[in-house]
Design an enzyme around this catalytic site. Structure first.
Site, mmCIF file in Angstrom:
data_model
loop_
_atom_site.group_PDB
_atom_site.id
_atom_site.type_symbol
_atom_site.label_atom_id
_atom_site.label_comp_id
_atom_site.label_asym_id
_atom_site.label_seq_id
_atom_site.Cartn_x
_atom_site.Cartn_y
_atom_site.Cartn_z
ATOM 1 N N SER A 130 0.838 -1.207 0.000
ATOM 2 C CA SER A 130 0.000 0.000 0.000
ATOM 3 C C SER A 130 0.868 1.249 0.000
ATOM 4 O O SER A 130 1.985 1.245 0.554
ATOM 5 C CB SER A 130 -0.863 -0.019 1.271
ATOM 6 O OG SER A 130 -1.418 1.259 1.488
ATOM 7 N N TYR A 154 -1.703 -1.217 10.994
ATOM 8 C CA TYR A 154 -2.010 -1.719 9.639
ATOM 9 C C TYR A 154 -0.811 -1.485 8.715
ATOM 10 O O TYR A 154 -0.326 -2.405 8.048
ATOM 11 C CB TYR A 154 -3.259 -1.024 9.080
ATOM 12 C CG TYR A 154 -3.426 -1.231 7.584
ATOM 13 C CD1 TYR A 154 -3.762 -2.477 7.065
ATOM 14 C CD2 TYR A 154 -3.218 -0.173 6.680
ATOM 15 C CE1 TYR A 154 -3.888 -2.671 5.690
ATOM 16 C CE2 TYR A 154 -3.344 -0.355 5.317
ATOM 17 C CZ TYR A 154 -3.676 -1.606 4.828
ATOM 18 O OH TYR A 154 -3.789 -1.794 3.467
ATOM 19 N N LYS A 158 2.133 -4.040 6.603
ATOM 20 C CA LYS A 158 2.567 -4.000 5.195
ATOM 21 C C LYS A 158 4.088 -3.894 5.114
ATOM 22 O O LYS A 158 4.727 -4.582 4.319
ATOM 23 C CB LYS A 158 1.924 -2.806 4.480
ATOM 24 C CG LYS A 158 0.411 -2.911 4.319
ATOM 25 C CD LYS A 158 0.014 -4.093 3.467
ATOM 26 C CE LYS A 158 -1.487 -4.205 3.290
ATOM 27 N NZ LYS A 158 -1.912 -5.547 2.838
HETATM 28 P P1 NAD Z 1 -11.238 -6.491 1.430
HETATM 29 O O1 NAD Z 1 -11.409 -6.462 2.894
HETATM 30 O O2 NAD Z 1 -12.391 -6.164 0.571
HETATM 31 O O3 NAD Z 1 -10.643 -7.908 0.980
HETATM 32 C C1 NAD Z 1 -9.770 -8.668 1.788
HETATM 33 C C2 NAD Z 1 -10.323 -10.072 1.861
HETATM 34 O O4 NAD Z 1 -9.459 -10.871 2.678
HETATM 35 C C3 NAD Z 1 -11.720 -10.135 2.470
HETATM 36 O O5 NAD Z 1 -12.573 -10.828 1.588
HETATM 37 C C4 NAD Z 1 -11.515 -10.869 3.792
HETATM 38 O O6 NAD Z 1 -12.647 -11.652 4.123
HETATM 39 C C5 NAD Z 1 -10.279 -11.701 3.487
HETATM 40 N N1 NAD Z 1 -9.479 -12.086 4.655
HETATM 41 C C6 NAD Z 1 -9.008 -11.274 5.651
HETATM 42 N N2 NAD Z 1 -8.300 -11.985 6.533
HETATM 43 C C7 NAD Z 1 -8.299 -13.274 6.108
HETATM 44 C C8 NAD Z 1 -7.740 -14.489 6.591
HETATM 45 N N3 NAD Z 1 -7.033 -14.549 7.742
HETATM 46 N N4 NAD Z 1 -7.950 -15.637 5.893
HETATM 47 C C9 NAD Z 1 -8.668 -15.608 4.750
HETATM 48 N N5 NAD Z 1 -9.230 -14.495 4.241
HETATM 49 C C10 NAD Z 1 -9.044 -13.337 4.917
HETATM 50 O O7 NAD Z 1 -10.003 -5.517 1.079
HETATM 51 P P2 NAD Z 1 -9.496 -4.978 -0.331
HETATM 52 O O8 NAD Z 1 -9.799 -3.523 -0.410
HETATM 53 O O9 NAD Z 1 -9.951 -5.871 -1.415
HETATM 54 O O10 NAD Z 1 -7.933 -5.113 -0.098
HETATM 55 C C11 NAD Z 1 -7.201 -6.247 -0.506
HETATM 56 C C12 NAD Z 1 -5.753 -6.090 -0.085
HETATM 57 O O11 NAD Z 1 -5.237 -4.868 -0.621
HETATM 58 C C13 NAD Z 1 -5.559 -5.989 1.431
HETATM 59 O O12 NAD Z 1 -4.373 -6.668 1.770
HETATM 60 C C14 NAD Z 1 -5.400 -4.505 1.670
HETATM 61 O O13 NAD Z 1 -4.633 -4.232 2.805
HETATM 62 C C15 NAD Z 1 -4.673 -4.077 0.403
HETATM 63 N N6 NAD Z 1 -4.872 -2.652 0.077
HETATM 64 C C16 NAD Z 1 -6.135 -2.158 -0.052
HETATM 65 C C17 NAD Z 1 -6.318 -0.808 -0.343
HETATM 66 C C18 NAD Z 1 -7.708 -0.221 -0.462
HETATM 67 O O14 NAD Z 1 -7.842 0.999 -0.384
HETATM 68 N N7 NAD Z 1 -8.742 -1.005 -0.688
HETATM 69 C C19 NAD Z 1 -5.206 0.034 -0.489
HETATM 70 C C20 NAD Z 1 -3.929 -0.521 -0.360
HETATM 71 C C21 NAD Z 1 -3.771 -1.877 -0.074
#
Ligand code: NAD
Ligand code: UDP
Length: 350
Positions: A130, A154, A158
């Site tokens: 991120s 958080y 990362k």
């Molecule tokens: P999201 O919460 O929609 O998706 C993450 C998924 O991981 C969810 O479906 C959740 O149920 C699953 N999950 C969490 N812990 C788990 C575990 N222990 N075992 C199995 N499944 C698990 O989030 P997103 O927005 O799709 O983000 C995806 C990734 O991208 C994350 O790692 C997040 O940190 C990273 N990210 C997101 C953003 C953003 O703004 N959306 C920005 C930078 C990085």
């Protein structure tokens, strides 16, 4: 050539579901694992529908990443060419309140995954990092070489996972790893059939604006009007979720085709900064809805201006974002107006 098998962790979530759809459309075979802690299985059903015949190339297992035995079973059934690792908890405020939950889920989940991958000889990984690792950048645009910092647990997960990846690759050159630093993903699939559906009160700007537009919240609080920016509000690099998903396919191709990739990091953004008020105006135009605003103080920990340098990804992944904020808002509104309560119903939400 035989279709490649890709394991997608967290593939039911916002970014995962859009990426899984593109993978299927491009002929990959996909296995998704997700514990549904922050997502709805409806998303994966809709991905299968949108993928048409290619939907047959998807299988889903409701598994927690930390469940080593369940993970082993998945790896023993399929030989994966690569893993795209999205699974993790991502709410900054919650991570400050519950640091152990975040360290346990994100770090132990990732370490377990890496160990099981190594045991099964699968050492190709794309990881969701991120822009948060740039902290409050001293200058913009952010290049991949900037010094890194974390302002909350958080962000620290990362940083630590990035370091773990660099460490394991250093001692075992069979690992090929791409760390993708996302900027601010927004928007939805143009069908309006899948999109972002946060649980509880949204932390991020766009889902909040969306919920105001559909009448679920009365106003948007603008955090900070005294930043040194064009209109005093914070500036970010918003990227259409379809472009972001496409960036993963580009990363995967690079991983599969480049034997000497090692552990590389790429920004995924547009390289353009947009203020909060510019985003509100663009959304009002796309939706025809007025977004009432309350101007408030800065949110603690927020940076002033963050946007990406896209030179490295353009040069090495041969990828660049196609969509601007008008298309992001158009598709966000299309999803919101068709699914005002996301994948659930008024009763299932707070
Ligand atoms: P999201 O919460 O929609 O998706 C993450 C998924 O991981 C969810 O479906 C959740 O149920 C699953 N999950 C969490 N812990 C788990 C575990 N222990 N075992 C199995 N499944 C698990 O989030 P997103 O927005 O799709 O983000 C995806 C990734 O991208 C994350 O790692 C997040 O940190 C990273 N990210 C997101 C953003 C953003 O703004 N959306 C920005 C930078 C990085
Ligand atoms: N923001 C806001 N009101 C909100 C949510 C966010 O004014 O309800 C602002 C926030 O201060 C930042 C920008 O919108 O300047 C993007 O915030 P978001 O949380 O979406 O992304 P991040 O700050 O993590 O990049």
């Amino acid at each position: 050539m035989a279709a490649k098998n890709i394991l997608v962790t967290g593939g039911v979530g916002y970014i995962g579901s859009h990426t899984v759809l593109q993978l299927l459309q491009q002929g990959f075979r996909v296995v998704v694992i997700d514990n549904l802690i922050n997502s709805s299985e409806v998303a994966i059903q809709r991905v299968v529908e949108l993928a048409g015949d290619n939907g047959n190339n998807l299988s889903f297992h409701q598994i927690d990443l930390r469940d080593r035995e369940a993970l082993r079973k998945v790896f023993s059934f399929t030989k994966f060419d690569a893993v795209i690792h999205f699974a993790g908890l991502k709410a900054v405020g919650e991570s400050v309140q519950k640091p152990l939950l975040y360290y346990n889920n994100n770090l132990i989940g990732t370490i377990t995954l890496l160990e099981v991958m190594a045991d099964h000889g699968c050492k190709n990984l794309v990881f969701s990092s991120s822009a948060t690792v740039y902290g409050w950048p001293k200058q913009v645009p952010c290049t991949e070489e900037f010094s890194l910092s974390a302002a909350n647990p958080y962000g620290r997960t990362k940083l630590v996972i990035e370091d773990i990846c660099r460490d394991i690759q250093k001692t075992d050159s069979e690992w090929k790893i791409i760390l993708l630093r996302y900027f601010n993903p927004v928007g939805a699939h143009p069908s309006g059939f899948i999109g972002e559906d946060p649980r509880g009160i949204p932390n991020n700007l766009m889902p909040f604006i969306q919920q105001v537009a559909v009448g679920r919240r009365p106003f948007l609080t603008v955090f900070g009007t005294d930043y040194n920016t064009k209109d005093g509000t914070g500036v970010r690099d918003y990227i259409h979720i379809e472009d972001l998903a496409d960036g993963h396919i580009a990363a995967l191709q690079k991983l599969i085709e480049d034997p000497s990739i090692g552990c590389e990091v790429y920004n995924l953004g547009t390289g353009k900064g947009t203020s909060v008020l510019e985003m509100v105006t663009a959304f009002e135009k796309a939706s025809g809805k007025k977004i009432p605003l309350i101007m408030d103080g800065r949110r603690s920990g927020d940076a002033e201006i963050v946007y990406a340098s896209m030179k490295k990804a353009e040069r090495e992944l041969n990828w660049r974002a196609k969509f601007g904020i008008d298309e992001m808002c158009r598709d966000q509104w299309n999803w919101a107006s068709k699914n005002p309560w996301g994948y659930g119903s008024p009763d299932s939400q707070s």
